[in-house]
Design an enzyme around this catalytic site. Structure first.
Site, PDB file in Angstrom:
ATOM      1  CB  SER A   6      58.274 -27.865 -57.774  1.00  0.00           C
ATOM      2  OG  SER A   6      59.585 -27.942 -57.209  1.00  0.00           O
ATOM      3  CG  HIS A  31      58.750 -27.848 -62.103  1.00  0.00           C
ATOM      4  ND1 HIS A  31      58.810 -27.270 -63.354  1.00  0.00           N
ATOM      5  CD2 HIS A  31      59.552 -27.097 -61.296  1.00  0.00           C
ATOM      6  CE1 HIS A  31      59.605 -26.203 -63.303  1.00  0.00           C
ATOM      7  NE2 HIS A  31      60.066 -26.078 -62.073  1.00  0.00           N
ATOM      8  CG  ASP A  33      62.325 -26.460 -59.166  1.00  0.00           C
ATOM      9  OD1 ASP A  33      61.359 -26.532 -58.390  1.00  0.00           O
ATOM     10  OD2 ASP A  33      62.293 -25.842 -60.245  1.00  0.00           O
ATOM     11  CG  MET A  35      67.933 -25.044 -57.842  1.00  0.00           C
ATOM     12  SD  MET A  35      67.256 -24.413 -56.278  1.00  0.00           S
ATOM     13  CE  MET A  35      65.483 -24.459 -56.667  1.00  0.00           C
ATOM     14  CG  HIS A  64      63.174 -24.529 -63.668  1.00  0.00           C
ATOM     15  ND1 HIS A  64      62.585 -23.854 -62.628  1.00  0.00           N
ATOM     16  CD2 HIS A  64      63.893 -23.599 -64.349  1.00  0.00           C
ATOM     17  CE1 HIS A  64      62.932 -22.575 -62.675  1.00  0.00           C
ATOM     18  NE2 HIS A  64      63.732 -22.404 -63.711  1.00  0.00           N
ATOM     19  CG  MET A  66      66.609 -22.571 -61.828  1.00  0.00           C
ATOM     20  SD  MET A  66      65.605 -22.683 -60.327  1.00  0.00           S
ATOM     21  CE  MET A  66      65.167 -24.421 -60.405  1.00  0.00           C
ATOM     22  CG  MET A 135      61.693 -18.097 -63.349  1.00  0.00           C
ATOM     23  SD  MET A 135      61.165 -19.634 -62.599  1.00  0.00           S
ATOM     24  CE  MET A 135      61.627 -19.347 -60.896  1.00  0.00           C
ATOM     25  N   GLY A 140      65.647 -20.290 -56.976  1.00  0.00           N
ATOM     26  CA  GLY A 140      66.609 -20.738 -55.961  1.00  0.00           C
ATOM     27  C   GLY A 140      65.965 -21.381 -54.753  1.00  0.00           C
ATOM     28  N   GLY A 142      61.986 -22.796 -52.782  1.00  0.00           N
ATOM     29  CA  GLY A 142      60.534 -22.967 -52.781  1.00  0.00           C
ATOM     30  C   GLY A 142      59.937 -22.149 -51.647  1.00  0.00           C
ATOM     31  N   GLY A 143      58.607 -22.078 -51.617  1.00  0.00           N
ATOM     32  CA  GLY A 143      57.927 -21.412 -50.505  1.00  0.00           C
ATOM     33  C   GLY A 143      58.055 -19.907 -50.472  1.00  0.00           C
ATOM     34  CG  ASP A 173      58.638 -22.412 -61.271  1.00  0.00           C
ATOM     35  OD1 ASP A 173      59.669 -22.940 -61.735  1.00  0.00           O
ATOM     36  OD2 ASP A 173      58.235 -22.600 -60.120  1.00  0.00           O
ATOM     37  N   GLY A 174      56.431 -20.264 -59.164  1.00  0.00           N
ATOM     38  CA  GLY A 174      56.905 -19.569 -57.970  1.00  0.00           C
ATOM     39  C   GLY A 174      55.783 -18.864 -57.236  1.00  0.00           C
ATOM     40  N   GLY A 175      55.477 -19.348 -56.030  1.00  0.00           N
ATOM     41  CA  GLY A 175      54.453 -18.681 -55.211  1.00  0.00           C
ATOM     42  C   GLY A 175      53.041 -18.877 -55.718  1.00  0.00           C
ATOM     43  N   GLY A 195      54.780 -25.920 -55.813  1.00  0.00           N
ATOM     44  CA  GLY A 195      55.672 -26.650 -54.915  1.00  0.00           C
ATOM     45  C   GLY A 195      55.045 -26.757 -53.539  1.00  0.00           C
ATOM     46  CB  SER A 196      55.305 -24.544 -50.584  1.00  0.00           C
ATOM     47  OG  SER A 196      55.088 -23.361 -51.331  1.00  0.00           O
TER      48      SER A 196
HETATM   49  C1  DX5 Z   1      62.239 -21.877 -57.579  1.00  0.00           C
HETATM   50  C2  DX5 Z   1      61.696 -23.068 -58.367  1.00  0.00           C
HETATM   51  C3  DX5 Z   1      60.220 -23.253 -58.179  1.00  0.00           C
HETATM   52  C4  DX5 Z   1      59.827 -23.495 -56.741  1.00  0.00           C
HETATM   53  C5  DX5 Z   1      58.320 -23.551 -56.636  1.00  0.00           C
HETATM   54  O1  DX5 Z   1      63.570 -21.633 -57.974  1.00  0.00           O
HETATM   55  O2  DX5 Z   1      61.935 -22.915 -59.730  1.00  0.00           O
HETATM   56  O3  DX5 Z   1      59.788 -24.346 -58.997  1.00  0.00           O
HETATM   57  O4  DX5 Z   1      60.379 -24.683 -56.259  1.00  0.00           O
HETATM   58  O5  DX5 Z   1      57.994 -23.666 -55.273  1.00  0.00           O
HETATM   59  P1  DX5 Z   1      56.724 -22.831 -54.705  1.00  0.00           P
HETATM   60  O6  DX5 Z   1      55.548 -23.268 -55.536  1.00  0.00           O
HETATM   61  O7  DX5 Z   1      56.647 -23.243 -53.272  1.00  0.00           O
HETATM   62  O8  DX5 Z   1      57.051 -21.381 -54.907  1.00  0.00           O
HETATM   63 ZN    ZN Z   2      61.005 -24.470 -61.065  1.00  0.00          ZN
END
Ligand code: DX5
Ligand code: ZN
Length: 229
Positions: A6, A31, A33, A35, A64, A66, A135, A140, A142-143, A173-175, A195-196
């Site tokens: 991401s 990916h 994101d 928002m 994605h 959101m 999810m 909303g 990253g990290g 997706d996420g963490g 992402g991170s």
């Molecule tokens: C959160 C996003 C994720 C996020 C992933 O709303 O949909 O894609 O950016 O970032 P990490 O991998 O750092 O959780």
């Molecule tokens: Zn995402």
């Protein structure tokens, strides 16, 4: 296991370079994101940035969304070079038509849901979609830290997909990072958003991707070697 970085945590002053580094490191998709500051508190970017990303890579780009009223923008993201769009069931009261709209535009159709939205909300869509996104953080930002109850949700959707013989991707997706990626894979994910774990200020993109790949080979070793643990 496919990796979809991401760009949310990428260095936006060098976005093209970061994407090229990720592509050279052997990731499988980018990916994006999106928002809107309504469905989620944060605001990121729109079709303009997605078009720049799509121009800078030959990898597939997935959006994605959101955002509320995502159907208003399908054509814009398709025209920007996005090949897959994932919508939140919480924003789609007419989900059957929404999936049809994506297909009509030649897009791959993905559905996703927030960490505590009942999985039943997507069960009927499984025969109709190309991808299900679980999810594992509140959308909303990253990290964030992986929500442990997500692992069982991944396994349940994997079982549902297998029961109907679906070839849809199961994405998480996420963490997702060195400490969680093995459990996510073992629960049945076929692709992860990272992402991170890829775009951070501790390691290069190449090293971050390399460590994720290594952890998939041998979970214990990679985590022990990760000085950021
Ligand atoms: C959160 C996003 C994720 C996020 C992933 O709303 O949909 O894609 O950016 O970032 P990490 O991998 O750092 O959780
Ligand atoms: Zn995402």
């Amino acid at each position: 296991m496919k990796l979809a970085p991401s760009i949310y945590t990428a260095d936006f002053t060098n976005l093209g370079g970061q994407i090229k580094e990720a592509e050279r490191a052997g990731v499988d998709a980018i990916h994006l994101d999106i928002m809107d500051g309504n469905f989620v508190p944060n605001i990121t970017f729109g079709p303009l940035v997605c078009a720049a990303v799509a121009r800078s890579t030959s990898l597939p780009c997935e959006a994605h969304l959101m955002i509320n009223g995502p159907e208003r923008y399908f054509q814009d993201y398709r025209d920007a070079g996005v090949s897959r769009i994932t919508v939140h069931v919480e924003t789609c009261p007419h989900l059957y038509s929404t999936i049809q709209d994506l297909r009509r535009l030649g897009l791959q159709a993905g559905v996703t849901l927030n960490p505590l939205t009942p999985l039943e909300a997507i069960r009927e869509t499984l025969p109709l979609v190309d991808l299900v996104l679980i999810m594992s953080v509140e959308p909303g930002y990253g990290g964030q830290k992986y929500i442990p109850l997500s692992t069982q949700r991944i396994a349940t959707v994997r079982r549902w997909l297998d029961e109907i013989g679906s070839q849809a991707e199961l994405e998480v997706d996420g963490g997702v990072n060195l400490h969680t990626i093995c459990a996510v894979r073992d629960a049945g994910a076929s692709i992860v958003v990272v992402g991170s774990a890829v775009f951070n200020d501790k390691y290069s993109v190449a090293d971050s991707v390399g460590m994720l790949r290594a952890s998939l080979q041998d979970c214990r070793a990679a985590v022990n070697n990760d000085i950021t643990a």
